[in-house]
Design a protein around this motif. Structure first.
Motif, PDB file in Angstrom:
ATOM      1  N   ALA A  36       0.828  -1.202   0.000  1.00  0.00           N
ATOM      2  CA  ALA A  36       0.000   0.000   0.000  1.00  0.00           C
ATOM      3  C   ALA A  36       0.863   1.253   0.000  1.00  0.00           C
ATOM      4  CB  ALA A  36      -0.920  -0.009   1.216  1.00  0.00           C
ATOM      5  N   GLN A  40       1.962   3.941  -3.374  1.00  0.00           N
ATOM      6  CA  GLN A  40       1.676   5.383  -3.374  1.00  0.00           C
ATOM      7  C   GLN A  40       2.946   6.221  -3.461  1.00  0.00           C
ATOM      8  OE1 GLN A  40      -1.162   6.794  -3.745  1.00  0.00           O
ATOM      9  NE2 GLN A  40      -2.395   4.939  -3.558  1.00  0.00           N
ATOM     10  N   ASP A 195      -5.673  -1.081   2.825  1.00  0.00           N
ATOM     11  CA  ASP A 195      -6.369  -0.122   1.962  1.00  0.00           C
ATOM     12  C   ASP A 195      -6.464   1.245   2.633  1.00  0.00           C
ATOM     13  OD1 ASP A 195      -6.689  -1.964  -0.041  1.00  0.00           O
ATOM     14  OD2 ASP A 195      -8.759  -2.471   0.499  1.00  0.00           O
ATOM     15  N   GLN A 196      -6.762   1.258   3.915  1.00  0.00           N
ATOM     16  CA  GLN A 196      -6.847   2.524   4.639  1.00  0.00           C
ATOM     17  C   GLN A 196      -5.488   3.207   4.711  1.00  0.00           C
ATOM     18  OE1 GLN A 196      -8.558   0.850   8.223  1.00  0.00           O
ATOM     19  NE2 GLN A 196     -10.563   1.759   7.792  1.00  0.00           N
ATOM     20  N   GLY A 198      -3.133   2.880   2.507  1.00  0.00           N
ATOM     21  CA  GLY A 198      -2.883   3.391   1.164  1.00  0.00           C
ATOM     22  C   GLY A 198      -3.586   4.706   0.900  1.00  0.00           C
ATOM     23  N   GLU A 199      -4.823   4.832   1.373  1.00  0.00           N
ATOM     24  CA  GLU A 199      -5.568   6.089   1.190  1.00  0.00           C
ATOM     25  C   GLU A 199      -4.895   7.233   1.935  1.00  0.00           C
ATOM     26  OE1 GLU A 199      -9.442   5.133   2.564  1.00  0.00           O
ATOM     27  OE2 GLU A 199      -9.942   3.849   0.851  1.00  0.00           O
ATOM     28  N   ARG A 200      -4.449   6.965   3.144  1.00  0.00           N
ATOM     29  CA  ARG A 200      -3.761   7.993   3.920  1.00  0.00           C
ATOM     30  C   ARG A 200      -2.418   8.336   3.288  1.00  0.00           C
ATOM     31  NH1 ARG A 200      -5.391   8.445   9.619  1.00  0.00           N
ATOM     32  NH2 ARG A 200      -7.484   7.554   9.788  1.00  0.00           N
ATOM     33  N   MET A 202      -1.676   8.281   0.160  1.00  0.00           N
ATOM     34  CA  MET A 202      -1.943   9.115  -1.001  1.00  0.00           C
ATOM     35  C   MET A 202      -2.130  10.577  -0.590  1.00  0.00           C
ATOM     36  SD  MET A 202      -5.002   8.771  -3.846  1.00  0.00           S
ATOM     37  CE  MET A 202      -6.272   8.976  -2.581  1.00  0.00           C
ATOM     38  N   ARG A 203      -2.843  10.810   0.511  1.00  0.00           N
ATOM     39  CA  ARG A 203      -3.060  12.179   0.970  1.00  0.00           C
ATOM     40  C   ARG A 203      -1.758  12.845   1.392  1.00  0.00           C
ATOM     41  NH1 ARG A 203      -7.908   9.906   3.245  1.00  0.00           N
ATOM     42  NH2 ARG A 203      -7.054   9.850   5.361  1.00  0.00           N
TER      43      ARG A 203
END
Length: 219
Positions: A36, A40, A195-196, A198-200, A202-203
């Motif tokens: 993840a 990114q 997944d969480q 990975g989202e963080r 990306m931010r």
């Protein structure tokens, strides 16, 4: 200072100067969380030694993601430096400045990033061979303090605030002269899915790209 280690760190920082601090990571999580993060753009992965079976997680990450610079955080003794090296780690991060830890890392050709909080500690660590400095805790080392340190420390020495860093406060530190950040619980915490994470991730990468080279977030 080890020229090879310096070149490796500079290359990694040029790709993404954000360090993922994976405190609490377990070996079964290592591959998914690592993917993840690497997916990114993260290339600096730190597993603190007060995590469950940290050497196994380091070994797994180093083997699975050779393009990343993997190592340990919360390193406090030369013996731990040797253990991290045996596990395949190349990065040594400490919460403090300890000459013996820096000496061991430099001797092994590893990248060493000790924690400092004062100009005296910063200069001592740099002169001992530290490749970058961890400004810790960032809650006490505010952007004005970073600016003052940046004015007197060598321009080539990376300064990396660590502690309560979020996408929203990165720009102020970047304007003050920070060259990157160590990111802990705002990125990864036990129980958070890959997944969480990975989202963080990306931010954080988006926020860094927004402030790098411009001094402030542009979007």
């Amino acid at each position: 200072m080890n020229a090879d280690a310096t070149a490796v760190l500079q290359q990694a920082l040029g790709r993404c100067p954000l360090v993922a601090i994976l405190r609490g990571l377990t070996p079964p999580e290592a591959v998914g969380v690592g993917q993840a993060l690497v997916g990114q753009g993260f290339v600096l992965l730190e597993v603190p030694l007060n995590s469950p079976d940290p050497l196994q997680s380091i070994a797994t990450l180093a083997d699975r993601y050779p393009e990343a610079l993997v190592g340990a955080g919360t390193v406090t003794t030369p013996r731990q430096v040797a253990q991290v090296r045996a596990a395949g780690g190349r990065l040594i991060v400490s919460p403090h400045w300890d000459r013996a830890v820096v000496d061991a890392a430099v001797q092994f050709g590893m990248i060493c990033v000790p924690g400092v909080a004062t100009p005296t500690e910063a200069f001592a660590a740099w002169q001992a061979g530290a490749h970058a400095l961890k400004l810790f805790p960032a809650e006490l080392i505010t952007p004005p303090v970073v600016k003052a340190l940046r004015a007197v420390l060598p321009a080539h020495l990376p300064l990396r605030p660590v502690g309560s860093i979020t996408p929203d406060n990165m720009a102020a530190y970047r304007q003050a002269g920070a060259d990157g950040f160590g990111i802990g619980s705002a990125l990864y915490a036990p129980g958070r899915s890959a997944d969480q994470v990975g989202e963080r991730a990306m931010r954080f990468v988006t926020a860094w790209r927004g402030c790098a080279g411009h001094g402030s977030i542009t979007a």
